[in-house]
Design a protein around this motif. Sequence first.
Motif, PDB file in Angstrom:
ATOM      1  N   ASP A 169       1.012  -1.048  -0.032  1.00 37.16           N
ATOM      2  CA  ASP A 169      -0.471  -0.142   0.490  1.00 37.16           C
ATOM      3  C   ASP A 169       1.030   1.406  -0.030  1.00 37.16           C
ATOM      4  OD1 ASP A 169      -1.623   2.116   0.075  1.00 37.16           O
ATOM      5  OD2 ASP A 169      -2.588   1.213   2.067  1.00 37.16           O
ATOM      6  N   ILE A 170       1.114   1.652  -1.235  1.00 34.65           N
ATOM      7  CA  ILE A 170       1.682   3.083  -1.264  1.00 34.65           C
ATOM      8  C   ILE A 170       1.801   4.497  -0.878  1.00 34.65           C
ATOM      9  CG2 ILE A 170       3.073   3.878  -3.210  1.00 34.65           C
ATOM     10  CD1 ILE A 170       3.633   1.398  -4.658  1.00 34.65           C
ATOM     11  N   ASN A 171       0.109   4.613  -1.224  1.00 36.88           N
ATOM     12  CA  ASN A 171      -0.390   5.454  -0.666  1.00 36.88           C
ATOM     13  C   ASN A 171      -1.424   5.813   0.392  1.00 36.88           C
ATOM     14  OD1 ASN A 171      -1.974   4.390  -2.124  1.00 36.88           O
ATOM     15  ND2 ASN A 171      -2.562   5.565  -3.263  1.00 36.88           N
ATOM     16  N   LYS A 172      -1.541   4.478   1.354  1.00 37.00           N
ATOM     17  CA  LYS A 172      -1.588   4.295   2.686  1.00 37.00           C
ATOM     18  C   LYS A 172      -3.157   4.664   2.539  1.00 37.00           C
ATOM     19  CE  LYS A 172      -0.399   5.382   6.640  1.00 37.00           C
ATOM     20  NZ  LYS A 172       0.559   6.403   7.436  1.00 37.00           N
TER      21      LYS A 172
ATOM     22  N   LYS B 107      -3.998   3.473 -11.660  1.00 36.50           N
ATOM     23  CA  LYS B 107      -2.864   4.180 -12.361  1.00 36.50           C
ATOM     24  C   LYS B 107      -2.179   3.880 -12.855  1.00 36.50           C
ATOM     25  CE  LYS B 107      -2.626   8.656 -13.025  1.00 36.50           C
ATOM     26  NZ  LYS B 107      -3.131  10.218 -12.770  1.00 36.50           N
ATOM     27  N   GLU B 108      -0.996   3.740 -14.108  1.00 31.72           N
ATOM     28  CA  GLU B 108       0.462   3.824 -13.744  1.00 31.72           C
ATOM     29  C   GLU B 108       0.834   4.828 -13.778  1.00 31.72           C
ATOM     30  OE1 GLU B 108       3.892   3.611 -13.546  1.00 31.72           O
ATOM     31  OE2 GLU B 108       3.385   4.014 -15.970  1.00 31.72           O
ATOM     32  N   CYS B 109       1.697   5.527 -12.943  1.00 28.00           N
ATOM     33  CA  CYS B 109       2.290   6.689 -12.339  1.00 28.00           C
ATOM     34  C   CYS B 109       3.675   7.262 -12.527  1.00 28.00           C
ATOM     35  CB  CYS B 109       0.971   7.341 -11.859  1.00 28.00           C
ATOM     36  SG  CYS B 109       1.063   6.268  -9.822  1.00 28.00           S
ATOM     37  N   LEU B 110       4.401   5.761 -12.801  1.00 28.16           N
ATOM     38  CA  LEU B 110       5.628   6.356 -12.721  1.00 28.16           C
ATOM     39  C   LEU B 110       6.785   7.851 -12.929  1.00 28.16           C
ATOM     40  CD1 LEU B 110       8.634   3.862 -12.306  1.00 28.16           C
ATOM     41  CD2 LEU B 110       9.342   6.044 -13.606  1.00 28.16           C
ATOM     42  N   THR B 111       6.267   7.479 -13.785  1.00 27.79           N
ATOM     43  CA  THR B 111       7.161   9.018 -14.749  1.00 27.79           C
ATOM     44  C   THR B 111       6.327  10.208 -13.401  1.00 27.79           C
ATOM     45  OG1 THR B 111       5.629   9.192 -16.289  1.00 27.79           O
ATOM     46  CG2 THR B 111       7.371   8.587 -16.532  1.00 27.79           C
ATOM     47  N   GLU B 112       4.953  10.234 -13.226  1.00 26.75           N
ATOM     48  CA  GLU B 112       4.564  11.220 -11.893  1.00 26.75           C
ATOM     49  C   GLU B 112       5.230  11.264 -10.478  1.00 26.75           C
ATOM     50  OE1 GLU B 112       0.084  11.282 -12.273  1.00 26.75           O
ATOM     51  OE2 GLU B 112       0.304  10.765 -14.513  1.00 26.75           O
ATOM     52  N   GLN B 113       5.073  10.145 -10.389  1.00 26.75           N
ATOM     53  CA  GLN B 113       5.929   9.871  -8.359  1.00 26.75           C
ATOM     54  C   GLN B 113       7.714   9.973  -8.623  1.00 26.75           C
ATOM     55  OE1 GLN B 113       3.452   7.999  -6.258  1.00 26.75           O
ATOM     56  NE2 GLN B 113       1.994   8.541  -7.232  1.00 26.75           N
ATOM     57  N   ILE B 114       8.013   9.096  -9.711  1.00 29.29           N
ATOM     58  CA  ILE B 114       9.304   9.001  -9.697  1.00 29.29           C
ATOM     59  C   ILE B 114      10.713   9.703 -10.272  1.00 29.29           C
ATOM     60  CG2 ILE B 114      11.401   6.602  -9.566  1.00 29.29           C
ATOM     61  CD1 ILE B 114       8.976   5.541  -8.247  1.00 29.29           C
ATOM     62  N   LYS B 115      11.614  10.453 -10.228  1.00 30.60           N
ATOM     63  CA  LYS B 115      12.236  11.296 -10.686  1.00 30.60           C
ATOM     64  C   LYS B 115      13.469  10.694 -11.826  1.00 30.60           C
ATOM     65  CE  LYS B 115      11.600  15.110  -8.676  1.00 30.60           C
ATOM     66  NZ  LYS B 115      12.200  17.046  -8.503  1.00 30.60           N
TER      67      LYS B 115
ATOM     68  N   LEU C  90      16.696   4.010  -4.483  1.00 27.67           N
ATOM     69  CA  LEU C  90      15.935   3.326  -3.772  1.00 27.67           C
ATOM     70  C   LEU C  90      15.253   4.909  -2.911  1.00 27.67           C
ATOM     71  CD1 LEU C  90      15.521   2.467  -0.146  1.00 27.67           C
ATOM     72  CD2 LEU C  90      17.064   3.773   0.546  1.00 27.67           C
ATOM     73  N   GLN C  91      13.793   4.912  -3.194  1.00 28.63           N
ATOM     74  CA  GLN C  91      13.120   5.257  -3.283  1.00 28.63           C
ATOM     75  C   GLN C  91      12.241   5.592  -1.850  1.00 28.63           C
ATOM     76  OE1 GLN C  91      12.450   7.018  -6.447  1.00 28.63           O
ATOM     77  NE2 GLN C  91      13.286   5.670  -7.701  1.00 28.63           N
TER      78      GLN C  91
ATOM     79  N   ASN D 226       3.369  12.433  -0.497  1.00 30.19           N
ATOM     80  CA  ASN D 226       2.656  13.470  -0.874  1.00 30.19           C
ATOM     81  C   ASN D 226       2.773  12.487  -2.305  1.00 30.19           C
ATOM     82  OD1 ASN D 226       5.504  14.140  -1.783  1.00 30.19           O
ATOM     83  ND2 ASN D 226       5.119  16.518  -1.377  1.00 30.19           N
ATOM     84  N   GLY D 227       2.499  11.608  -2.812  1.00 31.85           N
ATOM     85  CA  GLY D 227       2.708  11.253  -4.097  1.00 31.85           C
ATOM     86  C   GLY D 227       3.381  11.088  -5.083  1.00 31.85           C
ATOM     87  N   THR D 228       4.432  11.938  -4.119  1.00 31.87           N
ATOM     88  CA  THR D 228       6.042  11.839  -4.946  1.00 31.87           C
ATOM     89  C   THR D 228       7.349  10.661  -4.193  1.00 31.87           C
ATOM     90  OG1 THR D 228       6.759  13.940  -3.529  1.00 31.87           O
ATOM     91  CG2 THR D 228       5.655  13.635  -5.817  1.00 31.87           C
ATOM     92  N   PHE D 229       8.139  11.034  -4.633  1.00 30.14           N
ATOM     93  CA  PHE D 229       9.147  10.152  -3.756  1.00 30.14           C
ATOM     94  C   PHE D 229      10.414  10.483  -4.444  1.00 30.14           C
ATOM     95  CE2 PHE D 229       6.482   6.435  -4.417  1.00 30.14           C
ATOM     96  CZ  PHE D 229       6.157   6.191  -3.499  1.00 30.14           C
ATOM     97  N   SER D 230      11.662   9.691  -3.520  1.00 30.63           N
ATOM     98  CA  SER D 230      12.809  11.687  -3.700  1.00 30.63           C
ATOM     99  C   SER D 230      13.771  10.333  -3.788  1.00 30.63           C
ATOM    100  CB  SER D 230      13.384  12.046  -2.107  1.00 30.63           C
ATOM    101  OG  SER D 230      12.290  12.898  -2.478  1.00 30.63           O
TER     102      SER D 230
END
Length: 433
Positions: free
Chosen positions: A206-209, A237-245, A309-310, A315-319
Amino acid sequence: MTFDQTFNIYTYRNFYNGGGVGLGDINNDGLIDIYLTANQGPNKLYLNNGNFHFIDITETAGVAGTKAWATGVSMADVNGDGWLDIYVANSGDIEGDNKENELFINNGDLTFTERAKEYGVADRGFTTHAVFFDYDRDNDLDLYILNNSYQSIGSFNLRKNERPKRDSLGGDKLMRNDNNHFTDVSEQAGIYGSVIGFGLGATVGDINKDGWPDLYVSNDFFERDYLYINNQNGTFKECLTEQIKSISGASMGADLADINNDGWSDIFITEMLPESNDRIKTVTTFENWDRYQNSVQNDYYHQFTRNMLQLNNANGTFSEIGRLSGMEATDWSWGALMFDMDNDGLKDVFVANGIYQDLTNQDYLQYVSNEEVVKSIVTNNKVDYRKLVELIPSNPVPDYTFKNLGDLKFINIGNEWGLGEPNFSKWFPLMEI
């Protein structure tokens, strides 16, 4: 492992990818049993008798399998009867074998019955692994089948991204459980299943809780990874490019866990960057700027040769903090497990490493491309694969065990914990080339 002129590391790219291990209590006695898949032999089921004593019950249980080249294995209560079942992925491109995955349903008496076709899960793709999870929360287990492309790497036109086009022969699949028969709902659920998918890892959490299971898929080679967020209505919804840089270039295994105890799941993905300078110089190649730009322009995204390591920013994004954490380089890494090894309240990371013969060794590649060597190996347009394979170097690579120090920092203490010695010779004690 025996040599085969028609089926080897040169004719089948996943030849050294290895098999899988499944752990679970098959007879509900409170003890964990072990299922091991095999590439060139029967799979094995070991019953735990307690006190670290196991009995091979493969034959009486009926779970050796009849297909060639088993890879991943999943143990789950597929039909909800309270007994663990066994789903085996079969992936070898061997003449005369149809590669169908096998589902062994637990009869509750230490025997199993193979019923994959009946359940609708006898997939014939190059299946790497499969994961059971209740994606629609209807209280039965659905199935994600992770497949590796049939097509050879050098045959793709990378300027024509085929991700949206479904592959009728292979491709990843999401299978919905409808009263113990599985229905392929991949397309309507928003799941990619194209010929460019080279799946090596599928991780659920569960990535977004929001209380619904999401999915991270690791893809090898040029295709990017996928991050599927559950829409709570039977679709993703496939959203890798929206959340991971940025992501790993040749993504292998991955795992989800909360590394900083903030309540949000983080993602660790393994790749193939060595730690030592000599290994970097002998086995690693890096893309030039033009090729990198071409990948970005053709929607394969920002990929780099290192572990990632993401860190979940809640907030819907990863560093991406792989280098900051000290875990970016672990060599030829397959799977990763994130769990608290020393019971200090912090998740640690174990990385499984190694390949029997390293086809990426640059000295080897230069040597076999020499004109005289080529003449000695190729006669009348026929390749002597035995000679080619015998020349490939073998270098044991230790596993990595990272202790979580807190403050997003990790240190490899495999030797201290007795997990850092290369166990390469134990993996292939009967190797015959």
